[in-house]
Design a protein around this motif. Structure first.
Motif, mmCIF file in Angstrom:
data_model
loop_
_atom_site.group_PDB
_atom_site.id
_atom_site.type_symbol
_atom_site.label_atom_id
_atom_site.label_comp_id
_atom_site.label_asym_id
_atom_site.label_seq_id
_atom_site.Cartn_x
_atom_site.Cartn_y
_atom_site.Cartn_z
ATOM 1 N N ARG A 133 -4.589 8.323 1.998
ATOM 2 C CA ARG A 133 -5.992 8.378 2.460
ATOM 3 C C ARG A 133 -6.963 8.821 1.182
ATOM 4 N NH1 ARG A 133 -7.272 7.030 7.402
ATOM 5 N NH2 ARG A 133 -5.557 8.442 8.209
ATOM 6 N N ALA A 134 -6.394 9.902 0.730
ATOM 7 C CA ALA A 134 -6.897 10.698 -0.384
ATOM 8 C C ALA A 134 -7.063 9.829 -1.473
ATOM 9 C CB ALA A 134 -6.278 11.968 -0.506
ATOM 10 N N LEU A 172 -0.846 22.252 -1.252
ATOM 11 C CA LEU A 172 -1.837 21.006 -1.949
ATOM 12 C C LEU A 172 -0.946 19.862 -2.268
ATOM 13 C CD1 LEU A 172 -4.421 20.148 -3.424
ATOM 14 C CD2 LEU A 172 -3.661 21.359 -5.574
ATOM 15 N N GLU A 173 -1.057 18.846 -1.176
ATOM 16 C CA GLU A 173 -0.471 17.619 -1.629
ATOM 17 C C GLU A 173 -1.467 16.700 -2.274
ATOM 18 O OE1 GLU A 173 2.511 16.941 -1.172
ATOM 19 O OE2 GLU A 173 3.110 18.054 0.549
ATOM 20 N N LYS A 174 -1.043 15.890 -3.411
ATOM 21 C CA LYS A 174 -1.593 15.315 -4.353
ATOM 22 C C LYS A 174 -1.693 13.919 -3.779
ATOM 23 C CE LYS A 174 -0.908 18.163 -8.403
ATOM 24 N NZ LYS A 174 -0.581 18.193 -10.016
ATOM 25 N N PRO A 175 -2.970 13.185 -4.280
ATOM 26 C CA PRO A 175 -3.233 11.959 -3.706
ATOM 27 C C PRO A 175 -2.207 10.936 -4.203
ATOM 28 C CG PRO A 175 -4.846 12.412 -5.296
ATOM 29 C CD PRO A 175 -4.022 13.549 -4.908
ATOM 30 N N ASN A 198 -0.424 0.126 11.091
ATOM 31 C CA ASN A 198 0.353 1.333 10.616
ATOM 32 C C ASN A 198 -0.451 1.658 9.197
ATOM 33 O OD1 ASN A 198 2.191 -0.364 8.797
ATOM 34 N ND2 ASN A 198 3.001 -0.898 10.760
ATOM 35 N N PHE A 199 0.480 1.422 8.199
ATOM 36 C CA PHE A 199 0.077 1.804 6.747
ATOM 37 C C PHE A 199 -0.977 0.795 6.190
ATOM 38 C CE2 PHE A 199 2.937 5.319 7.426
ATOM 39 C CZ PHE A 199 2.509 6.135 6.645
ATOM 40 N N ASN A 200 -0.883 -0.343 6.517
ATOM 41 C CA ASN A 200 -1.804 -1.173 5.811
ATOM 42 C C ASN A 200 -3.204 -1.083 5.501
ATOM 43 O OD1 ASN A 200 0.166 -3.908 5.278
ATOM 44 N ND2 ASN A 200 0.696 -3.481 7.477
ATOM 45 N N ALA A 212 -4.668 -0.499 1.543
ATOM 46 C CA ALA A 212 -5.628 -1.683 0.984
ATOM 47 C C ALA A 212 -6.704 -0.870 0.096
ATOM 48 C CB ALA A 212 -6.336 -2.257 2.108
ATOM 49 N N THR A 213 -6.980 0.529 0.539
ATOM 50 C CA THR A 213 -8.401 1.177 -0.207
ATOM 51 C C THR A 213 -7.561 1.850 -1.496
ATOM 52 O OG1 THR A 213 -7.905 3.220 1.115
ATOM 53 C CG2 THR A 213 -9.089 1.520 2.064
ATOM 54 N N ALA A 214 -6.233 2.058 -1.674
ATOM 55 C CA ALA A 214 -5.781 2.887 -2.658
ATOM 56 C C ALA A 214 -4.826 2.356 -3.789
ATOM 57 C CB ALA A 214 -5.034 4.016 -1.986
#
Length: 215
Positions: A108-109, A143-146, A173-175, A179-181
């Motif tokens: 998402r990030a 800190l978890e990176k995108p 689910n993750f679909n 799609a945004t990343a």
């Protein structure tokens, strides 16, 4: 208006050796199996695959693993695919495990242009090894990176010719977040409909994210 409907051959031509690839699904539910069929036939290799899991040896992402096409997996669990575990133990394939919620938020990030997320999940465990720890109001966070990908391979239950997508029930689910990343988004349409047949209020992935549709 760009015609997004392409052949399977053209769709998988966008997946090349060494790429990072999102593959939607949860234990094969909501995974674009027909696209995976084509990738297996194509023999593309050295992929970094990001997904919730690696499916089963004969289903989902697991088929790419068994066919020796994956060099690295980033997933939340691999327990349903013994071959993934074997390859991890022998060093044949790199496996990066991430808590499921953390994995989702990293994607998402990546889709929202963020520099990362702060999460307490994993503090005091091996999850925090090699990562930056940030203290906020006296509490420690990792800190978890995108995460982003070259290509996202998704499965749509109903897709219109512009690329608006509906995912049925748990196939979502993750679909949508994948799609945004990704730089290129390819959706397999279980059912392809004309523009206007999908109620705008029901769209789960907007056409603006979708580059190619395969039926």
């Amino acid at each position: 208006m760009k015609n997004k409907l392409v052949s399977m051959e053209e769709a998988v031509s966008h997946v090349k050796d060494g790429m990072t690839v999102f593959i939607g699904g949860f234990l094969g539910v909501g995974t674009p199996e027909k696209i995976i069929d084509a990738l297996v036939a194509k023999g593309v290799k050295d992929l970094t695959v990001i997904g919730n899991d690696t499916g089963f040896p004969d289903k989902g992402i697991g088929r790419l693993v068994v066919n020796n096409q994956v060099k690295k997996v980033i997933a939340s669990h691999i327990g349903t695919n013994p071959e993934t575990g074997r390859r991890m133990q022998t060093g044949e394939m790199e496996v990066e495990l991430a808590p499921q919620g953390t994995l989702a938020e990293r994607v998402r990030a990546g889709g929202n242009g963020l520099g990362g997320i702060l999460t307490p999940t994993g503090i005091g465990t091996i999850v925090e090894e090699g990562k930056e720890i940030i203290t906020v109001d006296g509490k420690k966070y990792i800190l978890e990176k995108p995460l982003r990908a070259d290509v996202a391979l998704l499965n749509g239950s109903v897709v219109d010719e512009l690329g608006n997508v509906i995912y049925a029930k748990t196939t979502k689910n993750f679909n949508p977040m994948m799609a945004t990343a990704a730089d290129t988004v390819i959706v397999f349409a279980e059912k392809l409909v004309k523009v206007g047949e999908i109620d705008p209020d029901h769209v789960m992935t907007s056409r603006i994210f979708v580059d190619y549709i395969v039926k």
